[in-house]
Design a protein around this motif. Structure first.
Motif, short mmCIF file in Angstrom:
data_model
loop_
_atom_site.label_atom_id
_atom_site.label_comp_id
_atom_site.label_asym_id
_atom_site.label_seq_id
_atom_site.Cartn_x
_atom_site.Cartn_y
_atom_site.Cartn_z
N VAL A 221 38.28 42.30 38.04
CA VAL A 221 39.20 42.31 39.26
C VAL A 221 38.38 42.76 40.37
O VAL A 221 37.84 43.89 40.53
CB VAL A 221 40.52 43.01 38.98
N LEU A 222 38.33 41.66 41.58
CA LEU A 222 37.79 42.30 42.76
C LEU A 222 38.87 41.91 43.95
O LEU A 222 39.44 40.57 43.92
CB LEU A 222 36.59 41.30 42.85
N HIS A 223 38.95 42.70 44.66
CA HIS A 223 39.72 42.40 46.09
C HIS A 223 38.56 42.43 46.95
O HIS A 223 38.01 43.56 47.30
CB HIS A 223 40.78 43.34 46.05
N TYR A 224 38.53 41.50 47.76
CA TYR A 224 37.44 41.34 48.57
C TYR A 224 38.05 40.88 50.05
O TYR A 224 38.73 40.10 50.12
CB TYR A 224 36.33 40.24 48.41
N HIS A 225 37.72 41.90 51.12
CA HIS A 225 38.27 41.59 52.42
C HIS A 225 36.96 41.50 53.25
O HIS A 225 36.34 42.16 53.21
CB HIS A 225 38.97 42.93 52.83
#
Lengths: 435, 256
Positions: A221-225
């Motif tokens: 799971v990756l949350h990239y901003h």
């Protein structure tokens, strides 16, 4: 026009020779750089004759004699704060700034470090991962980055590792017509989980050509901003390549506020069954800014799902481009892909362009796209005014409402609030007491 | 408190209101009835300040002030309220946020500090009961996905929260079933007092069974053809507007 392309490619050759003369690194790494530069030379600088670059006017960029970044110490001013604990790495003109970087201890096995260091200490892993992300091979500025990168961030999470604290990467540029090539290489092994916030900002004129390579394994799971807040004179031509394993989940939230000519090419490859990605972008444009998102989502395996939500709010003579491709390969049955592009024009001179593209080679899929461009709804504005809200605040509230569902997707509360404030400041929004 | 004198209004060059005279005092409820296209909604919109209407003659005074020179938000801050015939959906703006923005805009205009959060919450809850509104509607975007009845109730709810000095209800009864109509009427009746005036615009006599007016006016072809007591409404219900020699749909045709 093709005749003008070599005129800037030639200086690049000279810059590349200068650059290599000062490198001390493993020969294998230098070999990768030479290969990348050869790729750039065969691609050439893009012209508007190429379909992928038709919309992007790089004319203003060709008039500048670009340099390698200065080695002199520079003042960077205040840095953005995530408003919560973070593993922070700061890079100034593409070089690591240890005095500005900090963070709590990392869990065992997790690496968050500078790429140049990782290249020395984990050479095999870095060299085998570098320049492998989807979409980079066709992108001239990504090729330049692969040749010229001085430093950047390296993130590695072993199988099952969960990093609760976000990684905050700040890339600052200080002008002087510098060519800057920051790089992020993030590898999340199976089942790993992380949040990465990348911020680009600067002062003066420079050309930032960043690359982010994001590889996430099965179930990761990756949350990239990404927050692009470049200086008003800056050029920003970046590429993001995302490769996802089976049942992995990735979110990418892109926020583009600054720069003169900016473009980010984002390629997401759903490279395993049941992978899911949610990609969104919000462009705020004013004066004569040009902001561009080119997105390609590639469904390579069955049961993948993807969502794209790209919006722009444009004032003055600003222009925004959204070019979004959904490509479903022949065996990627039961794919579900959605794309929505919405643009709000605040002035008659602003322009928004949306080009949805679908290439569906499987026969049992759900794909949908939509696009809308419009001005503020006068009926809604009147409705708000009829309740006592002044005209300027009514318009600001409607703009805020338009952009709000993008902001609401940002899970990091302080960051969401900060970007909300950026938007509010842009609009000289409602008095604080009404919020 | 509302004085309309010799009001002439054109829309795209065509005269829709052809000399309206109307005076409504504090505590009074006036009803305007009329056939489709007689100019009823034009009158409501001109009072509220919507663009697209040209006043070619006459004046409108609200509590002695020239209403027509005020922008719409100033009219609202002065205590005027329009319940819209077609409430507008505003995606992305929560109802509660919108109400608070409206309340505070009015307070600011009057030199008052922003409303205290607890006081506001109490007021909201009290007024929600009045119009039998569910709390979930506060979190939803303004009117978005609301049924016709919910939209009209939301108008009355906003009126109840903003507590204007004078309210114009533009066909608030249209499209409502009898239960929804009663809820709307109860909300309006609860706000009736010796100071607050109402102008109730309707196409149907039915509403006036529940909101009993002091005066009924018949608007035909942009003029008030007749005024009388509440019995006039019953008469109209039976006989229609044929007596008034109407030229049907004048305003509607001009608007189209």
């Amino acid at each position: 026009m093709t005749a003008t392309a070599p005129s800037i490619a030639d200086p690049y050759r000279q810059r590349f020779a200068e650059f290599l003369a000062n490198r001390r690194e493993p020969d294998s790494l230098t070999g990768l750089r030479r290969a990348a530069f050869a790729r750039f030379e065969s691609l050439g600088l893009p012209t508007r004759r190429q379909e992928a670059w038709r919309s992007t006017d790089l004319g203003p960029l060709q008039a500048v004699a670009w340099n390698l970044p200065t080695t002199a110490p520079v003042e960077v001013g205040s840095l953005p704060d995530l408003g919560q604990a973070a593993h922070r790495l700061v890079f100034v003109n593409g070089r690591y700034a240890p005095a500005l970087s900090q963070g709590p201890a990392l869990p065992d096995g997790v690496t968050v470090t500078r790429l140049s260091q990782a290249a020395a200490s984990q050479t095999t892993l870095v060299e085998s991962s570098l320049d492998q992300a989807p979409g980079l091979d066709r992108h001239p500025f990504a090729a330049l980055n692969a040749a010229f990168w001085e430093d950047g961030a390296f993130v590695h999470l072993p199988r099952g590792a969960v990093l609760e604290t976000p990684i905050h990467l700040i890339f600052v540029a200080t002008g002087h017509d510098a060519l800057i090539h920051p790089r992020l290489l993030a590898v999340l092994e199976d089942g790993a989980q992380a949040t990465v916030v990348v911020e680009y900002r600067g002062q003066g004129r420079y050309l930032n050509a960043p690359v982010a390579e994001l590889t996430i394994g099965d179930g990761a799971v990756l949350h990239y901003h990404q927050i692009q807040d470049e200086s008003p004179q800056a050029f920003h031509l970046g590429a993001i390549g995302l490769r996802q394993g089976r049942d992995s989940q990735a979110q990418a939230h892109l926020f583009a506020d600054g720069g003169q000519v900016t473009r980010t090419d984002l390629t997401a490859l759903l490279d395993g069954e049941g992978a899911h990605c949610a990609l969104d972008g919000l462009t705020l444009g004013h004066d004569s800014q040009y902001g561009d998102f080119h997105v390609r989502v590639e469904h390579a395996y069955p049961h993948g799902t993807s969502e794209q939500l790209f919006k722009s709010v444009l004032d003055g003579k600003a222009q925004a481009m959204f070019d979004g491709m959904i490509h479903v390969r022949p065996h990627a049955q039961k794919s579900d892909a959605r794309q929505l592009s919405r643009n709000l024009l605040l002035s008659r001179q602003a322009q928004a362009h949306s080009i949805p593209r679908l290439e569906i080679l499987a026969d049992d899929v759900k794909c949908g796209h939509g696009s809308s461009t419009g001005f503020l709804d006068p009926d809604a504005e009147f409705y708000l005014r009829a309740r006592g809200i002044p005209a300027s605040a009514a318009r600001a509230l409607l703009v805020y409402a338009f952009a709000n569902d993008n902001l609401n997707r940002i899970g990091l509360t302080p960051l969401r609030e900060r970007l909300g404030q950026v938007l509010a400041d842009r609009l000289a929004l409602l008095d604080g007491d009404a919020r | 408190m509302l004085e309309i004198r010799n009001l002439h209004v054109t829309v795209e060059g065509r005269e829709i209101l052809q000399g309206i005279d109307l005076t409504i005092g504090p505590g009074e409820v006036h009803a305007i009835m009329g056939p489709n296209g007689s100019g009823k909604s034009t009158l409501a919109n001109v009072i509220a300040g919507r663009e697209g209407y040209t006043v070619t003659a006459g004046e409108v005074l609200f509590q002695g002030k020239n209403l027509l020179e005020m922008p719409p938000e100033v009219r609202a801050c002065e205590g005027l309220f329009l319940a819209f015939q077609y409430p507008v959906e505003i995606p992305g703006v929560a109802n509660l946020y919108f109400l608070k923005a409206a309340v505070n805009a009015v307070r600011k205009y009057r030199g008052e500090p922003p409303v205290d959060a607890m006081d506001f919450w109490d007021l909201i809850h009290e007024r929600m009961e009045l119009v039998k509104m569910d709390e979930s509607m506060l979190k939803r975007s303004v009117n978005e996905g609301f049924s016709g009845g919910e939209k009209k109730r939301n108008e009355v709810f906003q009126m109840a929260v903003l507590q204007p000095y004078f309210a114009v209800l533009d066909e608030t009864d249209s499209g409502l079933d009898i239960d929804a109509l009663k809820v709307v009427a109860d909300g309006v009746n609860a706000l009736r007092n010796a100071e607050r005036g109402f102008l109730v615009i309707t196409h149907y006599q039915r509403l006036l069974d529940y909101i009993v007016p002091d005066v009924v006016h018949v608007l035909v072809n942009g003029r008030i053809a007749r005024s009388g007591s509440k019995e006039l409404a019953l008469e109209l219900e039976e006989q229609g507007y044929a007596l008034y020699n109407e030229e049907p749909g004048r305003a509607r045709r001009a608007a189209a």
